[in-house]
Design a protein around this motif. Structure first.
Motif, PDB file in Angstrom:
ATOM      1  N   TYR B  36      43.507  34.969  52.661  1.00 42.50           N
ATOM      2  CA  TYR B  36      42.045  35.034  51.434  1.00 42.50           C
ATOM      3  C   TYR B  36      42.918  33.501  50.201  1.00 42.50           C
ATOM      4  N   CYS B  37      43.889  33.537  49.889  1.00 41.21           N
ATOM      5  CA  CYS B  37      44.095  32.463  49.009  1.00 41.21           C
ATOM      6  C   CYS B  37      44.588  31.173  49.813  1.00 41.21           C
ATOM      7  N   SER B  38      44.809  31.090  51.416  1.00 43.34           N
ATOM      8  CA  SER B  38      45.131  30.128  52.141  1.00 43.34           C
ATOM      9  C   SER B  38      43.494  28.648  52.270  1.00 43.34           C
ATOM     10  N   THR B  39      42.058  30.567  51.917  1.00 44.10           N
ATOM     11  CA  THR B  39      41.072  30.028  52.362  1.00 44.10           C
ATOM     12  C   THR B  39      40.940  29.392  51.196  1.00 44.10           C
ATOM     13  N   ARG B  40      41.213  29.683  49.890  1.00 47.30           N
ATOM     14  CA  ARG B  40      40.260  29.182  49.019  1.00 47.30           C
ATOM     15  C   ARG B  40      41.475  28.232  48.125  1.00 47.30           C
ATOM     16  N   ASN B  41      42.884  27.938  48.074  1.00 49.82           N
ATOM     17  CA  ASN B  41      43.918  27.479  47.929  1.00 49.82           C
ATOM     18  C   ASN B  41      43.733  27.877  46.563  1.00 49.82           C
ATOM     19  N   LEU B  42      43.732  28.830  46.503  1.00 47.46           N
ATOM     20  CA  LEU B  42      45.305  29.274  45.233  1.00 47.46           C
ATOM     21  C   LEU B  42      46.081  30.007  44.859  1.00 47.46           C
ATOM     22  N   THR B  43      46.348  29.792  43.730  1.00 44.05           N
ATOM     23  CA  THR B  43      48.222  29.117  43.544  1.00 44.05           C
ATOM     24  C   THR B  43      49.131  30.455  43.662  1.00 44.05           C
ATOM     25  N   VAL B  44      50.169  30.627  44.207  1.00 42.72           N
ATOM     26  CA  VAL B  44      50.959  31.694  44.373  1.00 42.72           C
ATOM     27  C   VAL B  44      50.946  32.820  43.127  1.00 42.72           C
ATOM     28  N   LEU B  45      50.436  32.053  41.618  1.00 42.11           N
ATOM     29  CA  LEU B  45      50.893  32.829  40.849  1.00 42.11           C
ATOM     30  C   LEU B  45      49.223  33.958  41.129  1.00 42.11           C
ATOM     31  N   ILE B  50      46.621  39.201  41.528  1.00 41.85           N
ATOM     32  CA  ILE B  50      45.535  40.318  42.492  1.00 41.85           C
ATOM     33  C   ILE B  50      46.614  41.344  42.543  1.00 41.85           C
ATOM     34  N   LEU B  51      48.018  41.562  43.399  1.00 39.17           N
ATOM     35  CA  LEU B  51      48.186  42.159  44.280  1.00 39.17           C
ATOM     36  C   LEU B  51      49.328  43.118  43.159  1.00 39.17           C
ATOM     37  N   ILE B  52      49.710  42.324  42.135  1.00 35.06           N
ATOM     38  CA  ILE B  52      50.744  43.551  41.657  1.00 35.06           C
ATOM     39  C   ILE B  52      49.662  44.550  40.737  1.00 35.06           C
ATOM     40  N   ASP B  53      48.476  43.705  40.269  1.00 35.51           N
ATOM     41  CA  ASP B  53      46.607  44.130  39.965  1.00 35.51           C
ATOM     42  C   ASP B  53      46.575  45.236  40.328  1.00 35.51           C
ATOM     43  N   PHE B  54      46.576  45.097  41.799  1.00 36.55           N
ATOM     44  CA  PHE B  54      45.595  46.256  42.596  1.00 36.55           C
ATOM     45  C   PHE B  54      46.820  47.413  42.558  1.00 36.55           C
ATOM     46  N   TYR B  55      48.248  46.957  43.155  1.00 37.99           N
ATOM     47  CA  TYR B  55      49.299  48.731  42.855  1.00 37.99           C
ATOM     48  C   TYR B  55      48.925  49.053  41.368  1.00 37.99           C
ATOM     49  N   CYS B  56      48.436  48.310  40.061  1.00 32.16           N
ATOM     50  CA  CYS B  56      49.031  49.017  39.066  1.00 32.16           C
ATOM     51  C   CYS B  56      47.904  49.818  39.367  1.00 32.16           C
ATOM     52  N   CYS B  57      46.094  49.627  39.493  1.00 33.03           N
ATOM     53  CA  CYS B  57      44.906  50.114  39.532  1.00 33.03           C
ATOM     54  C   CYS B  57      45.447  51.294  40.911  1.00 33.03           C
ATOM     55  N   CYS B  58      45.637  51.461  41.135  1.00 36.33           N
ATOM     56  CA  CYS B  58      46.257  52.390  42.275  1.00 36.33           C
ATOM     57  C   CYS B  58      47.038  53.935  41.968  1.00 36.33           C
ATOM     58  N   LEU B  59      47.931  53.452  40.758  1.00 33.90           N
ATOM     59  CA  LEU B  59      48.492  54.149  40.265  1.00 33.90           C
ATOM     60  C   LEU B  59      47.393  55.034  39.395  1.00 33.90           C
ATOM     61  N   VAL B  60      45.905  54.579  38.994  1.00 32.86           N
ATOM     62  CA  VAL B  60      44.918  55.543  38.182  1.00 32.86           C
ATOM     63  C   VAL B  60      44.285  56.113  39.380  1.00 32.86           C
ATOM     64  N   LEU B  61      43.585  54.624  40.598  1.00 32.77           N
ATOM     65  CA  LEU B  61      42.925  54.749  41.611  1.00 32.77           C
ATOM     66  C   LEU B  61      42.908  56.434  41.661  1.00 32.77           C
ATOM     67  N   PHE B  62      44.241  57.050  42.728  1.00 30.71           N
ATOM     68  CA  PHE B  62      44.667  58.012  43.672  1.00 30.71           C
ATOM     69  C   PHE B  62      44.580  59.685  42.591  1.00 30.71           C
ATOM     70  N   PRO B  63      44.681  59.389  40.571  1.00 23.92           N
ATOM     71  CA  PRO B  63      43.977  60.647  40.295  1.00 23.92           C
ATOM     72  C   PRO B  63      43.308  60.657  39.886  1.00 23.92           C
ATOM     73  N   ALA B  64      42.877  59.716  40.377  1.00 24.82           N
ATOM     74  CA  ALA B  64      41.222  59.455  39.843  1.00 24.82           C
ATOM     75  C   ALA B  64      40.252  60.020  41.048  1.00 24.82           C
ATOM     76  N   PHE B  65      40.702  59.960  42.657  1.00 21.61           N
ATOM     77  CA  PHE B  65      40.132  60.162  43.487  1.00 21.61           C
ATOM     78  C   PHE B  65      40.178  61.819  43.902  1.00 21.61           C
ATOM     79  N   TRP B  66      41.794  62.037  43.720  1.00 24.03           N
ATOM     80  CA  TRP B  66      42.260  63.055  43.140  1.00 24.03           C
ATOM     81  C   TRP B  66      41.206  64.353  42.151  1.00 24.03           C
ATOM     82  N   LEU B  67      40.987  63.779  40.934  1.00 22.87           N
ATOM     83  CA  LEU B  67      40.065  64.198  40.246  1.00 22.87           C
ATOM     84  C   LEU B  67      38.445  65.190  40.667  1.00 22.87           C
TER      85      LEU B  67
END
Lengths: 75, 148
Positions: B36-45, B50-67
């Motif tokens: 995705y980043c290569s096609t959109r010329n997005l920076t490594v930052l 996005i990667l870290i944000d997604f994994y942090c969201c997963c910490l909240v998402l999985f309890p939400a799914f369980w609930l």
């Protein structure tokens, strides 16, 4: 609560058990127990009518109003 | 199966499928982001944000799914208007709010994430209203249970 239910008094006067009364008025013993112990929040007119009919009494014989200060002493 | 329980059952299985998709995405995301980043010329930052944000969201998402799973199983077992369910929905509200807050700093770097922030904040608000409605419904049900 300020309304006291004297159902056990009336049952004793009519020599009837609460189980027998529950069966006669088509109420579960558990619900009748809730009424007897004063935990009921409300009573339907149809239920009151059925109880009065089976116990041959008036609603005033079953329900007594005691103001809150006296109610805490009553307990 | 009665019609009454058809929709909760569909929702339950949909929740489980979506949870499975998120698990798969957890493993596939680095590769997907590279592309995705290569096609959109997005920076490594941006990529790492996005990667870290997604994994942090997963910490909240999985309890939400369980609930959500727990709530739907309660509904299917006939326990709908209970204090337990009100607490579950309340927790789901905080999960939505949590995801919104997690995405907020990332949105400063990758702007499209602001939509996620706004949507989750709105969802948090909507679920708050639902909590109030459920709480009132439970109070009415409890009073009705004690009406002889």
């Amino acid at each position: 609560m300020a309304i006291i239910v004297n159902l056990d008094v009336m049952l004793a006067k009519r020599k009837m058990t609460s189980l027998e009364l529950a069966q006669r008025i088509d109420l579960t013993p558990a619900n009748l127990s809730i009424l007897k112990t004063g935990k009921a929040k409300a009573i339907r007119m149809s239920t009151l009518e059925a109880i009065c009919r089976e116990l041959h009494c008036q609603p005033g014989d079953l329900l007594e109003f005691i103001p809150d200060e006296q109610a805490s002493q009553h307990r | 199966m009665t019609k009454q329980y058809l929709l909760p059952r569909i929702t339950l299985w949909t929740t489980r499928v979506v949870a499975l998709i998120v698990v798969i995405l957890m493993f596939c995301l680095p590769a997907l982001l590279d592309w995705y980043c290569s096609t959109r010329n997005l920076t490594v930052l941006t990529q790492y944000t996005i990667l870290i944000d997604f994994y942090c969201c997963c910490l909240v998402l999985f309890p939400a799914f369980w609930l959500m799973d727990k709530l739907l199983r309660n509904i299917l077992s006939g326990q709908v208007f209970t204090r337990k369910n009100v607490r579950i929905i309340s927790s789901l509200r905080w999960c939505c709010g949590g995801i919104s807050l997690i995405c907020l700093p990332a949105a400063c770097i990758y702007y499209p994430l602001i939509f996620m922030v706004v949507i989750m904040a709105f969802l948090c608000l909507m679920v708050s209203v639902l909590v109030q409605v459920m709480d009132s419904a439970v109070t009415i049900r409890e009073e009705n249970d004690l009406t002889i």
